[in-house]
Scaffold this motif. Structure first.
Motif, PDB file in Angstrom:
ATOM      1  N   LEU A  44      75.133  49.248  61.046  1.00 27.20           N
ATOM      2  CA  LEU A  44      75.699  48.829  62.321  1.00 27.20           C
ATOM      3  C   LEU A  44      75.110  49.635  63.466  1.00 27.20           C
ATOM      4  CD1 LEU A  44      79.449  48.419  61.304  1.00 27.20           C
ATOM      5  CD2 LEU A  44      77.693  46.661  61.466  1.00 27.20           C
ATOM      6  N   PRO A  45      75.070  49.053  64.670  1.00 25.88           N
ATOM      7  CA  PRO A  45      74.482  49.746  65.823  1.00 25.88           C
ATOM      8  C   PRO A  45      75.508  50.565  66.598  1.00 25.88           C
ATOM      9  CG  PRO A  45      74.973  47.477  66.400  1.00 25.88           C
ATOM     10  CD  PRO A  45      75.384  47.640  64.968  1.00 25.88           C
ATOM     11  N   GLY A  46      75.034  51.384  67.508  1.00 21.78           N
ATOM     12  CA  GLY A  46      75.851  52.068  68.503  1.00 21.78           C
ATOM     13  C   GLY A  46      76.934  52.941  67.930  1.00 21.78           C
ATOM     14  N   VAL A  47      78.104  52.880  68.588  1.00 22.33           N
ATOM     15  CA  VAL A  47      79.208  53.782  68.239  1.00 22.33           C
ATOM     16  C   VAL A  47      79.790  53.470  66.871  1.00 22.33           C
ATOM     17  CG1 VAL A  47      79.836  54.212  70.637  1.00 22.33           C
ATOM     18  CG2 VAL A  47      80.840  52.265  69.437  1.00 22.33           C
ATOM     19  N   PHE A  48      79.497  52.306  66.313  1.00 21.16           N
ATOM     20  CA  PHE A  48      80.062  51.942  65.014  1.00 21.16           C
ATOM     21  C   PHE A  48      79.152  52.317  63.853  1.00 21.16           C
ATOM     22  CE2 PHE A  48      82.158  48.987  67.981  1.00 21.16           C
ATOM     23  CZ  PHE A  48      83.471  49.325  67.713  1.00 21.16           C
ATOM     24  N   ARG A  49      78.036  52.947  64.148  1.00 23.82           N
ATOM     25  CA  ARG A  49      77.146  53.396  63.083  1.00 23.82           C
ATOM     26  C   ARG A  49      77.754  54.622  62.398  1.00 23.82           C
ATOM     27  NH1 ARG A  49      71.947  52.422  61.725  1.00 23.82           N
ATOM     28  NH2 ARG A  49      70.800  54.054  60.617  1.00 23.82           N
ATOM     29  N   ALA A  50      77.713  54.662  61.072  1.00 21.35           N
ATOM     30  CA  ALA A  50      78.290  55.784  60.326  1.00 21.35           C
ATOM     31  C   ALA A  50      77.445  56.069  59.100  1.00 21.35           C
ATOM     32  CB  ALA A  50      79.728  55.468  59.906  1.00 21.35           C
ATOM     33  N   ALA A  51      77.399  57.336  58.726  1.00 21.05           N
ATOM     34  CA  ALA A  51      76.638  57.736  57.540  1.00 21.05           C
ATOM     35  C   ALA A  51      77.351  57.251  56.284  1.00 21.05           C
ATOM     36  CB  ALA A  51      76.477  59.250  57.508  1.00 21.05           C
ATOM     37  N   SER A  52      76.580  56.920  55.258  1.00 17.86           N
ATOM     38  CA  SER A  52      77.165  56.489  53.990  1.00 17.86           C
ATOM     39  C   SER A  52      77.556  57.712  53.164  1.00 17.86           C
ATOM     40  CB  SER A  52      76.166  55.623  53.214  1.00 17.86           C
ATOM     41  OG  SER A  52      74.999  56.362  52.921  1.00 17.86           O
ATOM     42  N   LEU A  53      78.589  57.541  52.343  1.00 19.03           N
ATOM     43  CA  LEU A  53      79.073  58.615  51.483  1.00 19.03           C
ATOM     44  C   LEU A  53      78.844  58.227  50.028  1.00 19.03           C
ATOM     45  CD1 LEU A  53      82.489  59.394  53.214  1.00 19.03           C
ATOM     46  CD2 LEU A  53      80.360  60.680  53.433  1.00 19.03           C
ATOM     47  N   PRO A  54      78.619  59.200  49.148  1.00 22.46           N
ATOM     48  CA  PRO A  54      78.464  58.879  47.721  1.00 22.46           C
ATOM     49  C   PRO A  54      79.767  58.353  47.137  1.00 22.46           C
ATOM     50  CG  PRO A  54      78.482  61.250  48.081  1.00 22.46           C
ATOM     51  CD  PRO A  54      78.410  60.627  49.430  1.00 22.46           C
ATOM     52  N   LEU A  55      79.666  57.580  46.077  1.00 24.14           N
ATOM     53  CA  LEU A  55      80.823  56.914  45.497  1.00 24.14           C
ATOM     54  C   LEU A  55      81.883  57.905  45.031  1.00 24.14           C
ATOM     55  CD1 LEU A  55      82.149  54.281  44.636  1.00 24.14           C
ATOM     56  CD2 LEU A  55      80.903  54.423  42.465  1.00 24.14           C
ATOM     57  N   ASP A  56      81.466  59.031  44.445  1.00 27.83           N
ATOM     58  CA  ASP A  56      82.457  59.987  43.960  1.00 27.83           C
ATOM     59  C   ASP A  56      83.233  60.614  45.112  1.00 27.83           C
ATOM     60  OD1 ASP A  56      80.182  61.371  44.814  1.00 27.83           O
ATOM     61  OD2 ASP A  56      80.611  63.090  43.523  1.00 27.83           O
ATOM     62  N   ASP A  57      82.564  60.810  46.253  1.00 26.50           N
ATOM     63  CA  ASP A  57      83.237  61.372  47.420  1.00 26.50           C
ATOM     64  C   ASP A  57      84.245  60.375  47.987  1.00 26.50           C
ATOM     65  OD1 ASP A  57      83.768  63.416  49.193  1.00 26.50           O
ATOM     66  OD2 ASP A  57      82.283  62.735  50.647  1.00 26.50           O
ATOM     67  N   VAL A  58      83.853  59.111  48.024  1.00 25.23           N
ATOM     68  CA  VAL A  58      84.754  58.073  48.510  1.00 25.23           C
ATOM     69  C   VAL A  58      85.981  57.974  47.611  1.00 25.23           C
ATOM     70  CG1 VAL A  58      85.016  55.589  48.880  1.00 25.23           C
ATOM     71  CG2 VAL A  58      82.942  56.749  49.658  1.00 25.23           C
ATOM     72  N   LEU A  59      85.774  58.033  46.291  1.00 25.91           N
ATOM     73  CA  LEU A  59      86.898  57.949  45.367  1.00 25.91           C
ATOM     74  C   LEU A  59      87.836  59.144  45.546  1.00 25.91           C
ATOM     75  CD1 LEU A  59      88.205  56.408  43.024  1.00 25.91           C
ATOM     76  CD2 LEU A  59      86.889  57.842  41.451  1.00 25.91           C
ATOM     77  N   PHE A  60      87.263  60.350  45.680  1.00 21.77           N
ATOM     78  CA  PHE A  60      88.104  61.529  45.860  1.00 21.77           C
ATOM     79  C   PHE A  60      88.919  61.422  47.148  1.00 21.77           C
ATOM     80  CE2 PHE A  60      88.813  65.609  47.907  1.00 21.77           C
ATOM     81  CZ  PHE A  60      89.546  66.268  46.933  1.00 21.77           C
ATOM     82  N   ARG A  61      88.268  61.073  48.255  1.00 25.17           N
ATOM     83  CA  ARG A  61      88.981  60.973  49.535  1.00 25.17           C
ATOM     84  C   ARG A  61      90.062  59.895  49.482  1.00 25.17           C
ATOM     85  NH1 ARG A  61      85.944  63.090  54.092  1.00 25.17           N
ATOM     86  NH2 ARG A  61      84.030  64.111  53.378  1.00 25.17           N
ATOM     87  N   THR A  62      89.773  58.797  48.813  1.00 23.44           N
ATOM     88  CA  THR A  62      90.739  57.706  48.718  1.00 23.44           C
ATOM     89  C   THR A  62      91.978  58.118  47.936  1.00 23.44           C
ATOM     90  OG1 THR A  62      88.975  56.042  48.845  1.00 23.44           O
ATOM     91  CG2 THR A  62      91.084  55.333  47.918  1.00 23.44           C
TER      92      THR A  62
END
Length: 726
Positions: free
Chosen positions: A166-184
């Protein structure tokens, strides 16, 4: 407390009431639900489970109940194979929730032992975590349709890979799957974090308390006391609907629940009283929507607000009293105008059953008074709800004893014996299934929003599109709430909008104070130096002062990331807290409009079914009647209705009533009689003066103009239409 977007057609919907299912499953599930309800009481007053365990047990139990009562198999749901699949699925989800809670310490130990290699989930951890995410998607679809599941999938995709595209202010870095699972799973903003904690510690207990009020006969008091208050007023049946919905709102906090419970009595009563069917249904829908605005419960809104703003629950409830009164009086004004316009409500018997009123009144007033007293004394809402339940049971026993001593029919108590207590506990848990599932599921989205920072981008977008205009920002949020409300329960819509837009709205209100300081000139170097972070020529005039137009020009050009640094320095923390509370209340009120606003107006459609009126016509009628949903948020934004002292709030609230009446009269094009050019001018001028914040002379002149318009319209009255010929 929340409303489903689709009627439940599943044969198992009443599983806990009807003898359905093989092998006596009704009794097994009823016993489980009863024990689950008792656990909710004990975990908040006696047990001391860690927060993660408490939230995991809470979700696991409700996931099990949802899986067996909301079967996806349609007509085949009664077959044995369908039962086996659903029970196995529900037990697996519950086991996964408990596993995640038990695996936390081991996960930390393994991950610390091999630092730099990510989170060390085992195969069972992965299976349990992914099953829980799938269950949130699946069960939220079952209770509220496809919108929440789609948003969950988009949220997870955003932090996994979509944000990089995504462009502009909505651009965000991707996170690894294990990090996403832990945060969730383990973040405070995730599945078992803040929102799940609100559900287990507050909402479910208040649902159980509502179950006790209903089973104990408190609803009898609501109807009978409404008859006394409104029985001698022209259009009294409709006023009964308004009053009973206001009082029922203290029990359920749900627009559809209010409509279903009071509408079956009030809508036929209004029709018999001469009101048009679609108007009768619209009044009930609009009044029932106010149930989510009525303290002390306010749906789930007050609890969510308290958690997100760190403002005491008692404060939120206290500042919501006057706005709720304004809303219900705005509906009452429409009722009065309709009754006069069509000569409705002149003749009907509103006989009061005093025995029901006295018995129901005791079990309504005493427990509610106990709860409100405890809330205002500073105890936790869960503690207050538990003691209110105890007070209700004790009161029911007392009325039963009095009835035996005085067997003259003066009391018609409902004795809360073991069977009725069990019924109330089960009823409360059944009512809480949807909220528990949705708040846990929304935690996944909440985590993605906080992790990615997309909320800041959304706030920046609101600030840019509104160009510093508070009313335009409110209009944008109202539009967003209506769109979200087409597929989400109102509480879910409020939570999502609050996460995304509350900072921007609070910031816009704070900017007006910064403008005042810029106009006067900021001589403090520690403050004026902050503005040199802004690339704009007017920065040179910060210390010397500038015109109002120039100050707004500078403020509008402050980047969002700089504004969040400047505002805390320029504005007192107490004032900032007031702006934050105001922003949340505005969003909360606007999120209710999907109940009464076409094309998807659930409370209006429910009322139309009872009234036998056309659903869409009823929707437009309820939207017109519920104009307070838009007027009061504007009062929040432009007056100190939330942040003022008692005198200020009383002045604003009192004179706003004249403005609200004038607004309603112009919408109906009728007051005590038809409107003429002079009365229209008086009403417009009167509304402007009455709404003017804390300006006593304009307020008095405005109120006088409205009164004069009412008198003139009454003198100009002509023979009225009948409701049937309209």
């Amino acid at each position: 407390m929340t409303d489903t977007t689709e009627p439940q057609q599943n044969p198992r919907a009443n599983l806990l009431d009807l003898p359905t299912g093989p092998f006596g499953l009704r009794y097994v599930f009823s016993a489980f639900t009863l024990l689950f309800a008792i656990w909710h009481v004990l975990t908040n007053v006696y047990l001391t489970e860690p927060g993660l365990w408490q939230n995991a047990i809470h979700f696991g139990g409700f996931a099990f109940l949802a899986s067996v009562t909301l079967s996806p198999w349609g007509k085949n749901s009664g077959k044995t194979w369908a039962w086996v699949i659903d029970i196995t699925y529900g037990l697996a989800v519950a086991a996964a929730a408990l596993w995640v809670a038990s695996a936390e310490s081991g996960l930390y130990e393994r991950s610390l032992a091999v630092t730099g290699q990510g989170w060390q989930f085992t195969a069972i951890d992965w299976a349990a975590g992914l099953l829980l995410i799938f269950a949130c998607i699946d069960l939220s679809r079952r209770v509220s349709g496809w919108v929440i599941p789609i948003l969950i999938i988009l949220s997870l995709s955003y932090i996994l890979f979509l944000g990089t595209m995504l462009p502009g202010v909505f651009r965000a870095a991707s996170l690894p799957l294990d990090d996403v699972l832990f945060r969730t799973l383990y973040n405070d903003e995730g599945m078992f974090g803040i929102l799940a904690n609100i559900s287990v510690t507050n909402i479910t207990l208040f649902m159980i308390f509502g179950g006790f009020l209903v089973v104990s006969g408190a609803s009898n008091f609501v109807i009978e006391i409404s008859k006394i208050v409104a029985g001698r007023i022209k259009g009294g049946a409709a006023f009964v609907a308004v009053l009973s919905s206001a009082l029922t709102g203290t029990i359920s906090g749900s627009a559809i629940a209010n409509t279903a419970s009071t509408g079956v009595i009030t809508i036929p009563l209004m029709k018999a009283n001469g009101f048009r069917p679609q108007f009768a249904a619209g009044v009930e829908a609009a009044a029932s929507t106010g149930g989510q605005l009525m303290p002390p419960i306010m749906g789930a809104g007050a609890f969510v607000m308290a958690s997100y703003t760190s403002i005491p629950y008692s404060t939120i409830v206290a500042v919501s009293v006057v706005p709720a009164i304004l809303y219900f009086l705005s509906v009452a004004f429409i009722v009065r105008i309709e009754a006069v316009k069509y000569d409705a409500g002149a003749h009907i018997d509103l006989t009061v059953d005093r025995a029901k009123m006295i018995s129901g009144g005791l079990v309504f007033v005493i427990p509610l008074a106990v709860m409100i007293y405890l809330l205002l004394s500073g105890v936790t809402p869960s503690f207050a709800a538990c003691w209110a339940i105890v007070a209700l049971i004790g009161t029911s026993w007392l009325t039963s004893i009095i009835a035996k001593i005085r067997p003259d029919g003066a009391f018609k108590p409902v004795s809360m014996g073991p069977k009725r207590i069990a019924e109330a506990l089960i009823s409360g848990i059944k009512a809480a299934v949807m909220t528990a599932i949705l708040l846990t599921a929304i935690g996944i989205m909440n985590n993605a929003i906080v992790t990615s920072g997309v909320g800041n981008g959304f706030s920046l977008m609101i600030a840019q599109w509104s160009q510093g205009s508070l009313v335009l920002a409110i209009a944008l949020i109202a539009l967003a709430s209506l769109v979200l409300g087409m597929g989400l329960p109102v509480t879910a819509a409020y939570i999502i909008l609050a996460i995304l837009t509350a900072p921007a709205l609070a910031g816009l209100m704070a900017d007006s104070l910064i403008v005042d300081q810029l106009m006067a000139g900021i001589t403090d170097p520690a403050k004026s130096g902050l503005f040199f972070l802004v690339d704009h020529p007017l920065v040179a005039q910060v210390s010397t002062g500038m015109s109002k137009a120039e100050a707004w020009e500078l403020v509008r050009n402050i980047p969002f990331e700089v504004a969040v640094t400047i505002r805390p320095v320029m504005i007192d923390p107490t004032v900032q807290t007031g702006f934050l509370l105001t922003a949340h209340l505005i969003i909360f009120w606007l999120s209710q409009d999907s109940n009464v606003t076409p094309p998807v107006c659930l409370a209006a459609f429910a009322a139309a079914g009872i009234a036998g009126s056309r659903p869409m016509a009823t929707g437009f009628e309820s939207w017109k009647i519920a104009k307070g949903l838009y007027i009061v948020p504007l009062l929040f934004a432009y007056t100190p209705l939330v942040t003022g002292d008692f005198i200020e709030v009383a002045q604003i609230g009192f004179f706003a009533l004249f403005g609200i009446y004038a607004t309603n009269a112009m919408i109906q094009w009728h007051a005590e009689g038809p409107l003429k050019p002079l009365t229209v001018v008086l009403l417009i001028g009167g509304a402007v003066g009455a709404y003017w914040p804390l300006a006593l002379l304009p307020n008095l002149l405005g109120a006088g103009a409205v009164v004069a318009a009412v008198i003139l319209s009454k003198r100009a009255a002509v023979p009225v239409l009948s409701a049937k010929s309209a």
